[in-house]
Write a protein that holds these residues in place. Structure first.
Motif, PDB file in Angstrom:
ATOM      1  N   ASP A 138      -8.333 -15.546  20.558  1.00 21.04           N
ATOM      2  CA  ASP A 138      -9.525 -15.377  21.265  1.00 21.04           C
ATOM      3  C   ASP A 138     -10.691 -16.128  21.046  1.00 21.04           C
ATOM      4  N   ASP A 149      -2.488  -2.780  27.063  1.00 18.85           N
ATOM      5  CA  ASP A 149      -2.533  -3.709  26.047  1.00 18.85           C
ATOM      6  C   ASP A 149      -3.628  -4.573  26.496  1.00 18.85           C
ATOM      7  N   GLY A 150      -4.045  -5.315  25.174  1.00 19.79           N
ATOM      8  CA  GLY A 150      -4.910  -6.300  25.557  1.00 19.79           C
ATOM      9  C   GLY A 150      -6.559  -5.729  25.153  1.00 19.79           C
ATOM     10  N   ARG A 151      -7.401  -6.318  25.353  1.00 16.26           N
ATOM     11  CA  ARG A 151      -8.776  -6.058  25.323  1.00 16.26           C
ATOM     12  C   ARG A 151      -9.500  -4.975  25.809  1.00 16.26           C
ATOM     13  N   VAL A 194      -7.013  -8.442  34.516  1.00 14.50           N
ATOM     14  CA  VAL A 194      -6.024  -7.851  33.459  1.00 14.50           C
ATOM     15  C   VAL A 194      -4.859  -8.610  34.170  1.00 14.50           C
ATOM     16  N   ARG A 195      -3.818  -9.037  33.121  1.00 20.50           N
ATOM     17  CA  ARG A 195      -2.515  -9.481  33.839  1.00 20.50           C
ATOM     18  C   ARG A 195      -1.768  -8.174  34.057  1.00 20.50           C
ATOM     19  N   GLN A 213       0.385  -6.026  31.817  1.00 22.55           N
ATOM     20  CA  GLN A 213      -0.416  -5.478  30.955  1.00 22.55           C
ATOM     21  C   GLN A 213      -1.054  -4.128  31.722  1.00 22.55           C
TER      22      GLN A 213
END
Length: 561
Positions: A252, A381-383, A422-423, A426
């Motif tokens: 990040d 998931d993720g930020r 976002v992917r 995710q």
């Protein structure tokens, strides 16, 4: 240091024998029955040489049958100091008599409480060199990643490159408010943009960085900026410290540090006044190179392999085939087995082409998750984990073959009504609607807080939404705005609970009382006093969905019910 008393070693060995019970740490601290320690000054750099001289003198006197009465001599971490251990002060003076370089007049007895400090081991400074990654340790930049551009003064100082933290609102605030904001608010990281500086009416100069004749910079507010980065000369070990194996740069941080060129599709807002140069900054290139190496390492170690199921696939998910003869076919996952998935096609035409087969087996890297535009999803998931919203667009990721053709979805969130990227891997289709977090940085929903940076030293507000990185606060004027934790200067819940105000009929009202609004845009509504600040009431109504039911009314516009 050198031990002069063999009996000391024998006693220490006896203490370490397994027949004794474990000795507590406190019993190892020096006491009044142990030898005393005296400190002497000496020329810097001569400490070890003087220790050897005193040792040789003790050996020579012992061979003559006249042993000196000292037990040890030490050159510790302190420069220009040596320490002599003995039971007797005259023995110390006799041992050091005639030793050139020792300043006998500086003799000082070390207190027993400080004797352990003398032998404390200070970790050796790790030298830094050009293109090393370091971390800032002071001020608003504390913890930020930086890159060493040049090393000066024999390794004592260096010129670093980091992402700036500029606050352009300070010049518009009164001096007292600007002073408070400068001390309490940590501006976000953002690349320097000369066009933004000119747009707010501020002036900057173009000049060379001191000592670097080949680097032209923008000089603004006492600092130098080049290619959007801040260039600054700092002291090694005091202002910056090297990144170690235990604290390496994170993905990040490297992504934030990297600044893409305009030709690479980067954000054009970050181009500075010496623009026209589409080449990527050297520091940005290093960050990009390290990111590529980490991605390659993940692939080699299998961290990004199909078997790890980093695509976020689950039984029941809809997937799309991206490799093989059935490219474009969509279906539902019926089972997962390590590196393979079994998919049931969604339409009858595909089933007919398969000759009656209900399920088709694919390798994990031959399919990807499919989510249609308009679907309601939850981030897993993720930020932005646990955020919910509606997919408004789906975009393919260019040059991401290693990611298995994963796509990016643009999601309009339910809580903030902002768009996030976002992917697809995710995301999970879900009817759940996020209600936000409960706490952030010690602050909770409906806390009364003091705000900074709003142009008023007395601005307060009530938190009506707790996000992942910021709050939504309704201030005492009824205006809602975003605020980061560093912009809040503490809670005022207790003073609010003790406060008393008067309504339109001069009745005393307090927090928790129910009031009826008799004038203004909320006339006729009944609400409960949640917080109070002087004559301003922060009222709560369970029938109001905006701002978590909080709105602001003056106390003289209400009557106690």
């Amino acid at each position: 240091g050198e031990d002069m008393d063999e009996g000391f070693d024998m006693d220490r060995e006896r203490d370490m024998e397994p027949s004794y019970a474990p000795v507590s740490q406190q019993s190892l601290v020096p006491s009044v029955s142990d030898p005393n320690l005296w400190m002497f000054s000496c020329p810097t750099g001569k400490e070890q040489e003087l220790v050897y001289q005193i040792m040789n003198k003790c050996v020579a006197f012992a061979k003559r049958g006249r042993p000196l009465g000292i037990t040890s001599v030490v050159s510790a971490q302190t420069k220009g100091k040596i320490y002599v251990e003995s039971y007797s002060e005259p023995s110390v003076m006799e041992a050091l008599q005639g030793v050139r370089g020792v300043m006998l007049y500086s003799m000082t007895k070390v207190p027993i409480s400080d004797m352990t400090t003398v032998m404390s081991v200070v970790p050796k400074k790790v030298p830094v060199k050009k293109n090393d990654w370091v971390r800032m340790t002071r001020g608003h930049f504390k913890g930020d990643l930086a890159l060493v551009k040049h090393v000066r003064d024999s390794g004592l100082k260096c010129v670093i490159q980091c992402v700036p933290r500029l606050d352009l609102t300070l010049g518009d605030l009164p001096p007292d408010e600007a002073k408070i904001r400068r001390r309490t608010v940590k501006p976000p990281q953002k690349f320097f943009n000369a066009a933004e500086i000119a747009a707010v009416g501020k002036h900057l100069l173009r000049q060379r960085f001191p000592g670097l004749s080949d680097v032209m910079c923008d000089y603004f507010d006492g600092n130098y900026y080049s290619d959007g980065y801040l260039l600054k000369e700092v002291t090694i070990g005091t202002v910056v410290k090297p990144c170690t194996a235990d604290d390496p740069p994170t993905l990040d941080e490297l992504q934030r540090f990297r600044r893409k060129s305009r030709s690479g599709g980067g954000d054009g807002d970050y181009d500075d006044v010496n623009g026209g140069d589409d080449e990527e900054n050297e520091g940005s290139q290093l960050a990009g190179s390290l990111l590529s190496e980490l991605s390659e390492l993940q692939g080699k170690t299998g961290l990004a392999s199909a078997g790890s199921n980093d695509r976020g696939l689950m039984i029941g998910d809809t997937v799309e085939v991206i490799e093989g003869d059935l490219v474009g076919m969509q279906g539902k996952i019926m089972s997962l087995d390590g590196t393979t998935v079994k998919v049931r096609p969604n339409n009858d035409a595909a089933l007919a082409e398969l000759g009656g087969m209900d399920e088709v087996e694919f390798l994990m890297n031959q399919v990807r998750k499919y989510i249609a535009v308009g679907a309601h999803v939850k981030v897993t998931d993720g930020r932005y984990a646990n955020e919910t919203g509606v997919v408004v667009a789906v975009e393919s990721i260019e040059g991401e073959e290693a990611a298995g053709g994963d796509c990016t979805a643009v999601v309009l969130t339910d809580m903030t009504h902002k768009e996030i990227s976002v992917r697809i891997s995710q995301l999970q289709e879900s009817a759940e609607i996020a209600s936000g977090q409960d706490t952030l940085a010690g602050y909770e929903l409906h806390d009364l807080v003091v705000l900074s940076g709003g142009g008023s030293a007395n601005e307060v507000g009530v938190i009506v939404r707790v996000g992942r990185e910021e709050f939504t606060v309704v201030n005492n004027h009824g205006i809602a705005r975003e605020a980061r934790p560093e912009e809040l200067r503490g809670k005022r819940n207790k003073p609010s609970d003790r406060a008393v105000a008067l309504d339109v009929q001069a009745n005393q009202i307090r927090c928790g009382d129910s009031v009826t609004i008799v004038e203004g845009p909320h006339k006729g509504k009944v609400a409960t006093i949640k917080r109070m600040s002087r004559a301003q009431l922060f009222l709560y109504s369970q029938y109001r969905s905006e701002h978590s039911g909080i709105f602001v009314v003056r106390s003289r516009s209400c009557v106690l019910t």
